[in-house]
Design a protein around this motif. Structure first.
Motif, PDB file in Angstrom:
ATOM      1  N   GLY A 136      -0.379 -33.810   3.914  1.00  0.00           N
ATOM      2  CA  GLY A 136       0.861 -34.013   4.642  1.00  0.00           C
ATOM      3  C   GLY A 136       2.063 -33.663   3.783  1.00  0.00           C
ATOM      4  N   LYS A 137       3.236 -33.779   4.382  1.00  0.00           N
ATOM      5  CA  LYS A 137       4.468 -33.450   3.673  1.00  0.00           C
ATOM      6  C   LYS A 137       4.844 -34.561   2.697  1.00  0.00           C
ATOM      7  N   ILE A 138       5.517 -34.145   1.637  1.00  0.00           N
ATOM      8  CA  ILE A 138       6.099 -35.154   0.756  1.00  0.00           C
ATOM      9  C   ILE A 138       7.213 -35.833   1.548  1.00  0.00           C
ATOM     10  N   PRO A 139       7.096 -37.142   1.807  1.00  0.00           N
ATOM     11  CA  PRO A 139       8.071 -37.801   2.698  1.00  0.00           C
ATOM     12  C   PRO A 139       9.458 -37.853   2.076  1.00  0.00           C
ATOM     13  N   THR A 140      10.470 -37.717   2.913  1.00  0.00           N
ATOM     14  CA  THR A 140      11.849 -37.767   2.424  1.00  0.00           C
ATOM     15  C   THR A 140      12.200 -39.155   1.923  1.00  0.00           C
ATOM     16  N   TRP A 141      11.536 -40.183   2.470  1.00  0.00           N
ATOM     17  CA  TRP A 141      11.856 -41.554   2.065  1.00  0.00           C
ATOM     18  C   TRP A 141      11.414 -41.869   0.641  1.00  0.00           C
ATOM     19  N   VAL A 142      10.608 -40.982   0.028  1.00  0.00           N
ATOM     20  CA  VAL A 142      10.139 -41.272  -1.313  1.00  0.00           C
ATOM     21  C   VAL A 142      11.312 -41.437  -2.284  1.00  0.00           C
ATOM     22  N   GLY A 143      12.442 -40.826  -1.956  1.00  0.00           N
ATOM     23  CA  GLY A 143      13.618 -40.943  -2.815  1.00  0.00           C
ATOM     24  C   GLY A 143      14.257 -42.314  -2.796  1.00  0.00           C
ATOM     25  N   SER A 144      13.780 -43.181  -1.909  1.00  0.00           N
ATOM     26  CA  SER A 144      14.333 -44.539  -1.830  1.00  0.00           C
ATOM     27  C   SER A 144      13.654 -45.510  -2.784  1.00  0.00           C
ATOM     28  N   LEU A 145      12.657 -45.069  -3.502  1.00  0.00           N
ATOM     29  CA  LEU A 145      12.009 -45.916  -4.507  1.00  0.00           C
ATOM     30  C   LEU A 145      12.816 -45.795  -5.801  1.00  0.00           C
ATOM     31  N   PHE A 146      13.950 -46.472  -5.828  1.00  0.00           N
ATOM     32  CA  PHE A 146      14.952 -46.237  -6.864  1.00  0.00           C
ATOM     33  C   PHE A 146      14.483 -46.632  -8.259  1.00  0.00           C
ATOM     34  N   ALA A 147      13.520 -47.525  -8.345  1.00  0.00           N
ATOM     35  CA  ALA A 147      13.094 -48.007  -9.667  1.00  0.00           C
ATOM     36  C   ALA A 147      12.062 -47.091 -10.321  1.00  0.00           C
ATOM     37  N   LEU A 148      11.586 -46.103  -9.588  1.00  0.00           N
ATOM     38  CA  LEU A 148      10.511 -45.252 -10.104  1.00  0.00           C
ATOM     39  C   LEU A 148      10.895 -44.551 -11.403  1.00  0.00           C
ATOM     40  N   GLN A 149       9.948 -44.572 -12.347  1.00  0.00           N
ATOM     41  CA  GLN A 149      10.103 -43.847 -13.602  1.00  0.00           C
ATOM     42  C   GLN A 149       9.043 -42.758 -13.766  1.00  0.00           C
ATOM     43  N   TYR A 150       7.895 -42.969 -13.132  1.00  0.00           N
ATOM     44  CA  TYR A 150       6.794 -42.015 -13.240  1.00  0.00           C
ATOM     45  C   TYR A 150       6.242 -41.754 -11.839  1.00  0.00           C
ATOM     46  N   LEU A 151       6.448 -40.536 -11.351  1.00  0.00           N
ATOM     47  CA  LEU A 151       5.965 -40.141 -10.027  1.00  0.00           C
ATOM     48  C   LEU A 151       4.954 -39.022 -10.238  1.00  0.00           C
ATOM     49  N   ILE A 152       3.673 -39.347 -10.089  1.00  0.00           N
ATOM     50  CA  ILE A 152       2.596 -38.463 -10.537  1.00  0.00           C
ATOM     51  C   ILE A 152       1.654 -38.199  -9.368  1.00  0.00           C
ATOM     52  N   PHE A 153       1.716 -36.976  -8.791  1.00  0.00           N
ATOM     53  CA  PHE A 153       0.915 -36.615  -7.616  1.00  0.00           C
ATOM     54  C   PHE A 153       0.037 -35.382  -7.826  1.00  0.00           C
ATOM     55  N   PRO A 154      -0.267 -34.914  -9.028  1.00  0.00           N
ATOM     56  CA  PRO A 154      -0.933 -33.607  -9.144  1.00  0.00           C
ATOM     57  C   PRO A 154      -2.318 -33.580  -8.508  1.00  0.00           C
ATOM     58  N   SER A 155      -2.746 -32.345  -8.176  1.00  0.00           N
ATOM     59  CA  SER A 155      -4.098 -32.083  -7.660  1.00  0.00           C
ATOM     60  C   SER A 155      -4.393 -32.895  -6.409  1.00  0.00           C
ATOM     61  N   ASN A 156      -3.506 -32.734  -5.422  1.00  0.00           N
ATOM     62  CA  ASN A 156      -3.731 -33.211  -4.069  1.00  0.00           C
ATOM     63  C   ASN A 156      -3.498 -32.038  -3.121  1.00  0.00           C
ATOM     64  N   SER A 157      -3.200 -32.335  -1.889  1.00  0.00           N
ATOM     65  CA  SER A 157      -2.935 -31.268  -0.911  1.00  0.00           C
ATOM     66  C   SER A 157      -1.610 -31.500  -0.211  1.00  0.00           C
ATOM     67  N   ASN A 180      -0.443 -28.491  -5.919  1.00  0.00           N
ATOM     68  CA  ASN A 180      -0.431 -28.870  -4.514  1.00  0.00           C
ATOM     69  C   ASN A 180      -0.109 -27.629  -3.690  1.00  0.00           C
ATOM     70  N   PHE A 181       0.440 -27.819  -2.502  1.00  0.00           N
ATOM     71  CA  PHE A 181       0.796 -26.680  -1.643  1.00  0.00           C
ATOM     72  C   PHE A 181       2.271 -26.745  -1.264  1.00  0.00           C
ATOM     73  N   ILE A 182       3.073 -27.186  -2.189  1.00  0.00           N
ATOM     74  CA  ILE A 182       4.502 -27.339  -1.939  1.00  0.00           C
ATOM     75  C   ILE A 182       5.161 -25.958  -1.931  1.00  0.00           C
ATOM     76  N   HIS A 183       6.028 -25.732  -0.955  1.00  0.00           N
ATOM     77  CA  HIS A 183       6.666 -24.416  -0.850  1.00  0.00           C
ATOM     78  C   HIS A 183       8.184 -24.576  -0.833  1.00  0.00           C
ATOM     79  N   GLY A 184       8.853 -23.469  -0.587  1.00  0.00           N
ATOM     80  CA  GLY A 184      10.307 -23.493  -0.578  1.00  0.00           C
ATOM     81  C   GLY A 184      10.868 -23.392  -1.984  1.00  0.00           C
ATOM     82  N   SER A 185      12.145 -23.592  -2.086  1.00  0.00           N
ATOM     83  CA  SER A 185      12.826 -23.434  -3.379  1.00  0.00           C
ATOM     84  C   SER A 185      12.977 -24.786  -4.074  1.00  0.00           C
TER      85      SER A 185
END
Length: 742
Positions: A136-157, A180-185
């Motif tokens: 699925g798409k990387i959700p736009t709401w992920v940016g609301s996890l303001f305390a995040l220091q390590y966001l690690i998603f490699p080798s998924n789809s 992953n399969f992330i596209h765009g700029s």
């Protein structure tokens, strides 16, 4: 007044009780919520190895496998279930673990989308979902996890674009969405991540330019954007990343020049810009990168000299400059300033001049690859001082073993001092030396010897048999003479042997048959005579046998047909007799066959030809190339007897079937059903033979399909057949006779 005091005292007592009792009840409630969330998690996922067996009411949640509680022992703050082979989707109840600081699910088999309830994890600092099958798409709401220091998603789809909301990660230290399969700029907003140290978004489908705002990531230490489709120039502003230690921009479509300002990145330890379309000169400023351990600029269009400063990078271990158009000579002291260099790749350029003797000062070299350049002069015998050397490849140059100021030396003798040498490739250099007896002094580590087209002369020394672990031996296109040494049978690890194009002669020694792992044997274009050794049929590992253009005679021994896994056979231009094709059906996976060139058959077979063939007054001559000519490793055939063999394809005169050609001179006829074999019907060619019974066998195979002649209402379809060069007394009569006889 007393009543008032009583009511006040009662209220104070009630409040005191609340303050004492409620925290206990509230914390118990929160703990219960965490417990329910984890039990829901357990229900949703599959646990094939029962790792979560103790997740039950019978034990404290803080003692559950993978769970850890906060300092007060009241709330789950860490959930680490990495590498447990768990399967399923991530349940929404995970969002109820509102005190979670770390969630680590890496190396499992989770799939599906991320639940939106993860937004409730407002304390989350570490989210590691790597090596799963989330999509699925990387959700736009992920940016609301303001305390995040390590966001690690490699080798998924994960798909979709990088949301601009990533700019909200004001505390983010690591952003890893590799593979992953992330596209765009890459969004401009990424430059706002002031604390980011690791940006790893390689192996996606990113396009567009590298945004100049990336230079605002002043804390960045690692930037990996490799294996994408990024275009445009490398921005000059990249020089602002003064803390950068690792920069990977390779395997993109970047153009333009390497910025001169790159010399300002004095903290760089690894720089990868290979496999792009960069042009121009290598900036001299790269010599300022004194901490550099890896420099990769390969597969570009870089030109000019190699800057002298590169030769003084004393921490450099790996240097990839291959496949450019670099010119000029190596510095005369090349190697002196590179004490830690292990792997220099300089092949496929236009480098010239001599290989300096000082190269041996780079004493830690494990390989030296200089092939495909214009080096001249004497191969330095100091190469033998490189005690860690494992691979030496200097093919396709103009290197020699002597000049006006030196007596002839034998580079092979000096290289025997390299006790770790595994691969020796000297091909296409005018060495003009004999193989010395010292060749047997190479260590047991030697696996590949390729000395093709080097003017090697004299005999193959008996000592060649000492190379016990040799896997591949290629001595083609030299002027070696004499017999194959009988000690060849001692090479019990040998898989590939090629001696083509020499002046070797004699019998094919039976000791070859003692090499059980032998897969390919090439000894064509020589003066070998006598019968083909019957024992060759016992080398079950044989996949390619090339004995063409010799003087071998007699019939092929029946043991030859035991080679049921052989893929390529060339017995052409010999003096074999008999019907060969009658046994070819035993070779079930054959994809390349040439055994007709100048192979002579007996008179009784020629009599059959007179009676069987007559092509409308065309003289029948030598048949050229009865070849199934695809290379070893191509499409495998099904059944040679049914002529389902994948062979050379060309357009048929006047159209044809599926672009497959019978390129055969002299018009003849075959039944129309011949055209109905879809893609499984291919060229029949042959080469320089007086063929007789061969045609009987061949046409039996062509015209019969499971015993039924290929005739459709008696109609015949014209086809081209090349029977060029057969002795002039043979004239074709009629294919109809042949069909009738079939």
């Amino acid at each position: 007044m007393a009543n008032l005091w009583f009511h006040f005292s009662s209220s104070m007592f009630s409040m005191l009780c609340y303050l004492i009792v409620c925290p206990t009840l509230c914390h118990a409630n929160f703990t219960r919520n965490d417990e329910l969330a984890l039990l829901a998690f357990k229900i949703y996922v599959r646990d094939p190895f029962n790792h979560l067996a103790n997740w039950s009411n019978s034990s404290s949640i803080c003692n559950w496998v993978g769970a850890a509680c906060d300092a007060n022992g009241e709330r789950v703050s860490v959930l680490n279930l990495a590498a447990m082979s768990l399967m399923g989707t991530l349940p929404s109840q995970v969002g109820n673990l509102s005190s979670l600081v770390e969630l680590d699910l890496h190396s499992n088999n989770f799939h599906g989308n991320l639940p939106k309830e993860l937004l409730q994890l407002y304390k989350l600092k570490i989210l590691n979902l790597s090596y799963n099958e989330f999509d699925g798409k990387i959700p736009t709401w992920v940016g609301s996890l303001f305390a995040l220091q390590y966001l690690i998603f490699p080798s998924n789809s994960f798909r979709g674009v990088i949301p601009p909301s990533v700019s909200n990660f004001s505390k983010l230290v690591t952003l890893d969405w590799n593979n992953n399969f992330i596209h765009g700029s890459i969004p401009l907003e990424i430059g706002r991540l002031q604390h980011l140290k690791i940006l790893h978004i390689a192996m996606n489908n990113l396009s567009g330019n590298i945004p100049p705002t990336i230079s605002d990531l002043s804390s960045l230490e690692l930037m990996s954007l490799s294996f994408n489709s990024l275009k445009g120039d490398i921005p000059n502003e990249i020089a602002n990343l003064i803390n950068l230690k690792i920069m990977y921009l390779d395997r993109n479509q970047l153009v333009g020049y390497i910025p001169r300002s790159i010399g300002s990145l004095v903290s760089l330890q690894q720089l990868e810009l290979g496999s792009n379309n960069l042009q121009g000169y290598i900036p001299k400023g790269i010599g300022n990168l004194t901490k550099l351990q890896l420099l990769n600029l390969d597969y570009n269009n870089l030109e000019g000299d190699i800057p002298e400063g590169i030769g003084k990078l004393d921490k450099l271990q790996e240097l990839y400059l291959n496949h450019n158009i670099l010119q000029g000579s190596l510095p005369s002291d090349f190697g002196c300033g590179l004490p830690n260099l292990k792997k220099p790749y300089l092949w496929s350029n236009k480098l010239s001049g001599r290989i300096p003797n000082t190269v041996s000062n780079a004493s830690k070299l494990t390989l030296l690859e200089l092939s495909g350049n214009n080096f001249i002069g004497v191969l330095p015998t100091t190469l033998g001082d490189l005690r860690y050397l494992e691979r030496l490849k200097i093919s396709d140059n103009n290197l020699t073993t002597s000049d006006a100021s030196n007596s002839k030396t034998n580079i092979i003798t000096s290289l025997t001092n390299c006790r770790r040498l595994k691969v020796l490739v000297l091909l296409a250099n005018p060495l003009y030396i004999k193989l010395p007896k010292s060749i047997g002094n190479f260590s047991d580590s030697l696996q590949t010897v390729d000395i093709v087209s080097c003017g090697i002369n004299g005999n193959i020394p008996l000592e060649i048999g000492n190379l016990a672990n040799l896997i591949s031996l290629s001595l083609d296109k030299n002027v070696l003479n004499g017999p194959i040494p009988t000690t060849i049978g001692s090479l019990q690890a040998l898989q590939f042997l090629s001696l083509e194009g020499n002046d070797l002669h004699g019998l094919i020694v039976p000791e070859l048959c003692e090499i059980k792992p032998l897969g390919c044997l090439h000894i064509s274009q020589k003066k070998f005579y006598g019968a083909m050794s019957p024992c060759l049929g016992n080398i079950s590992s044989l996949r390619g046998l090339h004995l063409g253009s010799n003087k071998l005679s007699l019939e092929i021994h029946s043991s030859f047909w035991n080679l049921k896994d052989i893929l390529q056979v060339n017995l052409s231009s010999n003096h074999f007799g008999g019907c060969l094709l009658s046994r070819v059906e035993n070779l079930k996976v054959l994809i390349s066959l040439d055994f007709i060139s100048k192979s002579y058959f007996r008179d009784e077979n020629q009599r059959f030809l007179r009676n069987a063939i007559n092509t409308q007054s065309s003289k029948v001559g030598e048949v050229w190339h009865m070849g199934l000519s695809k290379a070893c490793g191509g499409h495998q055939s099904h059944s040679f007897a049914a002529f389902n063999c994948d062979i050379a394809t060309n357009p048929v005169p006047g159209g044809g079937f599926n672009g497959t050609e019978f390129k055969l001179h002299g018009q003849a006829y075959i039944p129309s059903r011949f055209w109905e074999l879809r893609d499984e019907i291919y060229v029949i060619q042959s080469s320089h033979n007086c063929f007789s019974l061969f045609l009987r066998c061949l046409f039996d195979l062509i015209f019969m399909w499971n015993g039924v002649p290929w005739v459709s209402n008696g109609s015949l379809v014209p086809i081209w057949i090349n029977l060029h060069g057969l002795p002039t007394e043979f004239y074709a009569e009629s294919f109809a006779t042949l069909i009738a006889n079939s």
